[in-house]
Design a protein around this motif. Sequence first.
Motif, PDB file in Angstrom:
ATOM      1  N   GLY A   1       2.520   1.951  -3.192  1.00  0.00           N
ATOM      2  CA  GLY A   1       1.820   2.346  -4.592  1.00  0.00           C
ATOM      3  C   GLY A   1       1.551   1.119  -5.396  1.00  0.00           C
ATOM      4  O   GLY A   1       0.966   1.087  -6.668  1.00  0.00           O
ATOM      5  N   TYR A   2       1.534  -0.311  -4.837  1.00  0.00           N
ATOM      6  CA  TYR A   2       1.097  -1.391  -5.498  1.00  0.00           C
ATOM      7  C   TYR A   2      -0.130  -1.414  -5.983  1.00  0.00           C
ATOM      8  O   TYR A   2      -0.643  -1.907  -7.126  1.00  0.00           O
ATOM      9  N   TYR A   3      -1.181  -0.733  -5.169  1.00  0.00           N
ATOM     10  CA  TYR A   3      -2.546  -0.768  -5.591  1.00  0.00           C
ATOM     11  C   TYR A   3      -2.958   0.249  -6.479  1.00  0.00           C
ATOM     12  O   TYR A   3      -4.157   0.717  -6.608  1.00  0.00           O
ATOM     13  N   GLU A   4      -1.893   1.398  -6.653  1.00  0.00           N
ATOM     14  CA  GLU A   4      -2.432   2.559  -7.530  1.00  0.00           C
ATOM     15  C   GLU A   4      -2.558   2.284  -8.924  1.00  0.00           C
ATOM     16  O   GLU A   4      -2.012   0.975  -9.254  1.00  0.00           O
ATOM     17  N   VAL A   5      -3.160   2.843  -9.616  1.00  0.00           N
ATOM     18  CA  VAL A   5      -3.159   2.924 -11.150  1.00  0.00           C
ATOM     19  C   VAL A   5      -2.601   3.891 -11.844  1.00  0.00           C
ATOM     20  O   VAL A   5      -3.104   4.933 -11.591  1.00  0.00           O
TER      21      VAL A   5
ATOM     22  N   VAL B   1       0.944  -1.292  -0.074  1.00  0.00           N
ATOM     23  CA  VAL B   1      -0.031  -0.039  -0.012  1.00  0.00           C
ATOM     24  C   VAL B   1       0.803   1.296  -0.073  1.00  0.00           C
ATOM     25  O   VAL B   1       0.674   2.226  -0.940  1.00  0.00           O
ATOM     26  N   GLU B   2       1.903   1.098   0.830  1.00  0.00           N
ATOM     27  CA  GLU B   2       2.918   2.430   1.034  1.00  0.00           C
ATOM     28  C   GLU B   2       3.409   2.977  -0.299  1.00  0.00           C
ATOM     29  O   GLU B   2       3.796   3.735  -0.480  1.00  0.00           O
TER      30      GLU B   2
ATOM     31  N   ARG C   1       0.382   1.039 -11.409  1.00  0.00           N
ATOM     32  CA  ARG C   1       1.274   0.664 -10.241  1.00  0.00           C
ATOM     33  C   ARG C   1       2.465   1.163 -10.079  1.00  0.00           C
ATOM     34  O   ARG C   1       3.095   1.383 -11.142  1.00  0.00           O
ATOM     35  N   GLU C   2       3.000   1.678  -8.697  1.00  0.00           N
ATOM     36  CA  GLU C   2       3.994   2.331  -8.763  1.00  0.00           C
ATOM     37  C   GLU C   2       5.127   1.398  -8.266  1.00  0.00           C
ATOM     38  O   GLU C   2       6.383   1.616  -8.175  1.00  0.00           O
TER      39      GLU C   2
END
Length: 176
Positions: free
Chosen positions: A124-128, A121-122, A130-131
Amino acid sequence: GGAERLAIEAALEADPTVDAHSRIRAASDEWLYEVRFAAEIYEIGALPFEEGGTILAASADRGVWSLRLRFPDHESATRTYRRFLERDVDVDVASLRKGPKTGPERPGLTVEQYETLVAAVERGYYEVPREVSVQELADEFGISDQSVSERLRRASAEILATELNVADANSRADDR
């Protein structure tokens, strides 16, 4: 149409728990009303808050309210239940369960699952988009990408099952 709107307004007029109502918005297929309930309703509705509770969801159907409440502990839920009964509110508890805790001691998550999920989460795995990739997380933890993927799936399934109040796929023996 108009007949439905009139039926809604007639029901609001006839409801002894409603002091006043006004239509504040109308669309072709829906109406939004502001409703001011009788003082007694607000007093009853405040009971969960007085014990540190939160109303997560509320709906009514044919004069019966359904509430989903969260309390900090079992004792505050019990005190609220008793206070409802003292006010002659007919209460039927459909389910009572322990909710999620925060931190690595959260039931159902291993410390490894918790730490991997927090990192995901921290970072950015769940960002769109992914970071961070599974491989990058695996490198951070010094484990295989397969292990990271399994930790994330199991941790996510546990949390979702708890929050959605559904059977947890992780608890099935054939899913280990």
